[in-house]
Design a protein around this motif. Structure first.
Motif: not given
Length: 665
Positions: A206-211, A145-152, A130-138
Motif C-alpha cells: 500500500v505504501l509503495s502505491a502511495l509513493v 524520508r518516507r520513500p527511502r524508508l519504504v525502499l529499505w 514494488m521496486l518498479l513502483v518506487l523507482l519508475f520512470p526515471d
C-alpha cells in the motif's frame, strides 16, 4: 575505491546486470529442463506444462528488460523488468524440482532442504514490482524520508520473512506434506513471529502505491503520462482476481480465464512498463484507462448480477445445468451491455473530471460559435479555464508556414506541445499545459476555423499592402518617367526645335552653316529617339515582341557570366510572358550584383495549368522579400496575376527564386 563508487553512482553497471539476470534465468530454465528430462518416472504432464508456461511468461519480461536496458542503459527499470521475468521460472522451477520425485515415492536429493530454504520465497513475486513502483520512470526515488524508508522496507522485510519462514516447523501444504525439515527450526510455539513481517509486507504494498501517487501529483506532464501507463498495467492484478472469480462461478474450478488473467499480469505489466518508458505518447492513455475501467465495471457488474440471480434462483452453476447457466449469463449480459456508454461517461467524470470539463467547454464553444454568439478565437481562453492552466496557448499553422502562431500572430513555442491534427496534417498545437489528446482532437474544427480566418485576414492584409505598394510604385514610376522625359528627350527635342527655327531665319542670308546645323539636329533627333526607346524598354522590353524565348536569350547574352537556361513552353499569354521575364531578369540581376554567384540556372517549364519559373545560383545567399526591395515589388507583380513567389536563400548556400503563374492550357 573512488572509481568503483563513481561507477556505481553513474549506473554503468545496470546494463550488464540486466544481461546477467537474463543469463541466470536461462541457466535456471536449462537446469529444470534437465531434471525433467532425466528423472524417472517422468513428472506429471501438468507440472511440465506449468513450468513451460512460467518460463514463457518470464521470457517476455526478460526480453523487454534487456531491450529497455539497451535503450536506457542508466535506468534501473530495465534490470528490474528482467528480475521480474526471472521470478516465474525460478519459483515455479523450485516447486517443479521439489515435486519431481514425488511420483517415485521419495524426493530428489536435497529437495527437502530446498523446500525449507525457499518456503517464504513467494514474496519475491512482489519485490521487483514494488521496486518498479518506487523507482519508475526515471530510476530515482521521490524526494523525502518516507520513500527511502519504504525502499529499505521492500529490501529488508522480505528477507526477514524468508528467514523466519525457513525456521518455521509447521508442516507444508500438499503435495509436500510428507517433507521434513532437515535444517534447524524454531520451537513450534514461536511460529507466529513470521506474521508481523507478513503484515508489514502487505503494508509496504500500500505504501509503495502511495509513493507512486505522490510522484504522479508532483510530476511533469511526460512523467504523468508514463505513470498512467504503468498504473494501467497494474490493473491486471484486480483483473486477474475477476478472472478467478468468473472461473469459479462459471466452471466451478480453475480454468482458462485465470490463465488469461495470469498472462495479462506477467506479460502485460512488463509490456506496458516498457511502453510507458519508451513510447508513452503512442496513444492517449486516458482513453485506454477509461475503456479498461468501463469494461472492468461492466464485467464486475455482470459477475455480481449473475451471482445474485443464481443464488436467488436456488441453484449454482454445475448443478443447474449448462443450458440454464448460459441462458442466465446471456440475460445478465443483455441487461448490462446497453448501459456501457452511460457507465463510460460516469467513469470518465469520476476518473478524469478536468478532461470531461474541457470536452464540455469545447462543445459549448462550438455551439455558441455556430449560433453566432461567440468567436472561435476564444478557444484559448476557454481551454485555460477548463484545464486550469493559465499558461496554456493555442498555436495555428498557417498554410505555407512552418511556425505556430496564436490568434494575435505571436509565436507559440515551448514544451508540452500536443498536436491538433486534421487527417494526417498537423494544423495547430496546444502548448504550455498537460492537455489530453482527446481534448486536442475535439478542438480540430475550431482550430481549422481560426486557421482559415487568420489565413483570410492575412491574405486581405497582403492584398491591401500590395495595392498600397503598387500605388506608391506607380507614383514613383510616373515621377521617374516625367523626370527622365523632362531631363532627356524633352530637352533634346526643345533644342532641336530651336536649332531648326534658327536655320529657318538665316537660311537666305548665309550667316550660319545650315548644313552643320542640320547635321547637329539629326544627331539630337537620333539621341532623343534612343532615349525614348530606352524608356519604352523599361515599360515593356521590346525583345518580348518575338516571344519569351528570344527575350530570355537576349537577357542571358547580356549577363556577365554564363547562364544555363531552358524554356519548355515558348508560347505564353503576353501578360504571363512579361511577368516571367521580369522574374528572371530581377533574379539574375540580384545573383550577379549582390550574391557573387559563379553559376546561374534558369528554367521555365509547364506544371499542370501553371508555369513555373525557377532561378538558382550558388552565391552567398541571405536574400529575402523585404519591404522596398526588388523582390518585394516582384512578389506584388506575381500576385497581381494570382501567382506565388517563393525565395529560399539560406546563408552560404545559394538562392532559389521560384514563381508559379497560373496559365490555363
Amino acid at each position: 575505491m573512488r572509481e568503483r563508487v563513481k561507477a556505481l553512482r553513474s549506473g554503468a553497471w545496470l546494463r550488464p546486470a540486466a544481461t546477467g539476470i537474463v543469463v541466470l534465468a536461462g541457466a535456471v530454465t536449462g537446469l529444470v529442463c534437465a531434471v525433467l528430462l532425466t528423472v524417472r518416472p517422468a513428472p506429471a504432464a501438468g507440472d511440465i506444462l506449468l513450468f513451460a508456461g512460467a518460463a514463457a511468461v518470464g521470457a517476455v519480461s526478460l526480453a523487454l528488460g534487456l531491450f529497455v536496458a539497451r535503450r536506457r542503459p542508466r535506468n534501473p527499470v530495465g534490470p528490474l523488468l528482467a528480475l521480474t521475468g526471472l521470478m516465474p521460472p525460478l519459483i515455479i522451477g523450485i516447486d517443479t524440482y521439489c515435486g519431481a520425485g514425488l511420483a517415485r515415492g521419495r524426493p530428489l536429493p536435497g529437495a527437502e532442504a530446498v523446500r525449507q530454504l525457499t518456503a517464504g520465497w513467494w514474496t519475491l513475486w512482489y519485490v521487483p514490482v514494488m521496486l518498479l513502483v518506487l523507482l519508475f520512470p526515471d530510476g530515482r526515488l521521490p524526494a523525502g524520508r518516507r520513500p527511502r524508508l519504504v525502499l529499505w522496507g521492500v529490501l529488508v522485510v522480505p528477507l526477514v520473512f524468508d528467514v523466519l519462514a525457513m525456521l518455521d516447523p509447521t508442516p507444508y501444504d500438499p503435495p509436500f506434506q510428507d517433507f521434513g525439515h532437515p535444517l534447524p527450526t524454531i520451537p513450534a510455539g514461536y511460529a507466529w513471529i513470521a506474521l508481523p513481517p507478513l503484515a508489514l509486507m502487505m503494508a509496504l504494498l500500500v505504501l509503495s502505491a502511495l509513493v507512486m501517487r505522490g510522484r504522479y501529483r508532483a510530476a511533469r506532464p511526460v512523467e504523468r503520462a508514463q505513470v498512467k501507463w504503468f498504473a494501467l498495467g497494474a490493473l491486471a492484478l484486480p483483473g486477474t482476481l475477476l478472472c478467478c472469480w468468473a472461473d469459479y462461478l462459471v466452471l466451478g474450478e480453475v480454468g482458462a480465464l485465470i490463465w488469461l488473467g495470469l498472462i495479462a499480469l506477467y506479460a502485460g505489466v512488463p509490456a506496458l512498463t516498457a511502453l510507458a518508458l519508451l513510447r508513452h505518447d503512442l496513444y492517449d492513455v486516458d482513453r485506454v484507462a477509461g475503456a479498461v475501467a468501463t469494461w472492468g465495471v461492466v464485467t464486475a457488474g455482470l459477475l455480481a448480477a449473475y451471482s445474485a440471480v443464481a443464488f436467488a434462483g436456488g441453484f449454482a452453476v454445475g448443478r443447474g445445468g449448462a443450458v440454464s447457466a448460459a441462458a442466465l449469463t446471456a440475460l445478465v449480459a443483455a441487461a448490462l451491455v446497453p448501459v456501457k456508454n452511460r457507465i463510460r461517461r460516469r467513469v470518465d467524470r469520476r476518473l478524469f473530471p478536468v478532461r470531461q470539463a474541457a470536452l464540455a467547454a469545447v462543445d459549448a464553444l462550438e455551439y455558441e460559435v455556430h449560433e453566432g454568439r461567440a468567436r472561435p478565437e476564444q478557444l484559448e481562453s476557454v481551454l485555460r479555464e477548463a484545464l486550469r492552466a493559465p499558461g496554456l496557448r493555442v498555436g495555428y499553422l498557417l498554410p505555407g508556414g512552418s511556425e505556430f502562431r496564436d490568434a494575435d500572430a505571436e509565436l507559440v513555442a515551448g514544451r508540452s506541445q500536443v498536436p491538433v491534427r486534421l487527417g494526417s496534417r498537423t494544423i495547430g498545437i496546444v502548448a504550455g499545459a498537460d492537455c489530453p489528446r482527446e481534448v486536442a482532437a475535439a478542438c480540430v474544427l475550431l482550430v481549422e476555423t481560426v486557421r482559415l480566418r487568420l489565413e483570410l485576414g492575412q491574405a486581405l492584409g497582403d492584398v491591401e499592402a500590395s495595392r498600397a505598394r503598387m500605388l506608391r510604385a506607380g507614383y514613383r514610376e510616373r515621377a521617374r518617367l516625367e523626370r527622365d522625359l523632362h531631363d532627356g528627350a524633352q530637352q533634346r527635342l526643345v533644342t532641336l526645335g530651336m536649332a531648326l527655327r534658327l536655320a529657318q531665319r538665316h537660311l537666305d542670308d548665309g550667316s550660319i552653316d545650315v548644313d552643320g546645323l542640320l547635321d547637329q539636329a539629326v544627331a539630337e533627333l537620333g539621341t532623343a529617339v534612343a532615349e525614348l526607346r530606352e524608356l519604352a524598354h523599361g515599360l515593356r522590353p521590346s525583345s518580348l515582341d518575338d516571344g519569351l524565348g528570344p527575350a530570355l536569350e537576349a537577357l542571358c547574352a547580356r549577363a556577365p557570366i554564363a547562364l544555363d537556361w531552358r524554356l519548355e513552353r515558348p508560347e505564353l499569354p503576353d501578360e504571363v510572358a512579361t511577368t516571367a521575364y521580369y522574374v528572371a531578369s530581377e533574379a539574375v540581376t540580384n545573383a550577379v550584383k549582390h550574391a557573387g554567384a559563379e553559376r546561374i540556372g534558369l528554367r521555365v517549364h509547364e506544371e499542370g495549368e501553371s508555369i513555373r519559373i525557377a532561378v538558382e545560383d550558388d552565391g552567398c545567399g541571405g536574400a529575402g522579400v523585404r519591404p522596398g526591395s526588388g523582390l518585394a515589388g516582384l512578389a506584388d507583380r506575381v500576385a497581381t496575376l494570382g501567382g506565388i513567389l517563393r525565395v529560399s536563400s539560406p546563408a552560404g548556400n545559394g538562392t532559389v527564386v521560384e514563381a508559379v503563374l497560373p496559365c490555363a492550357s
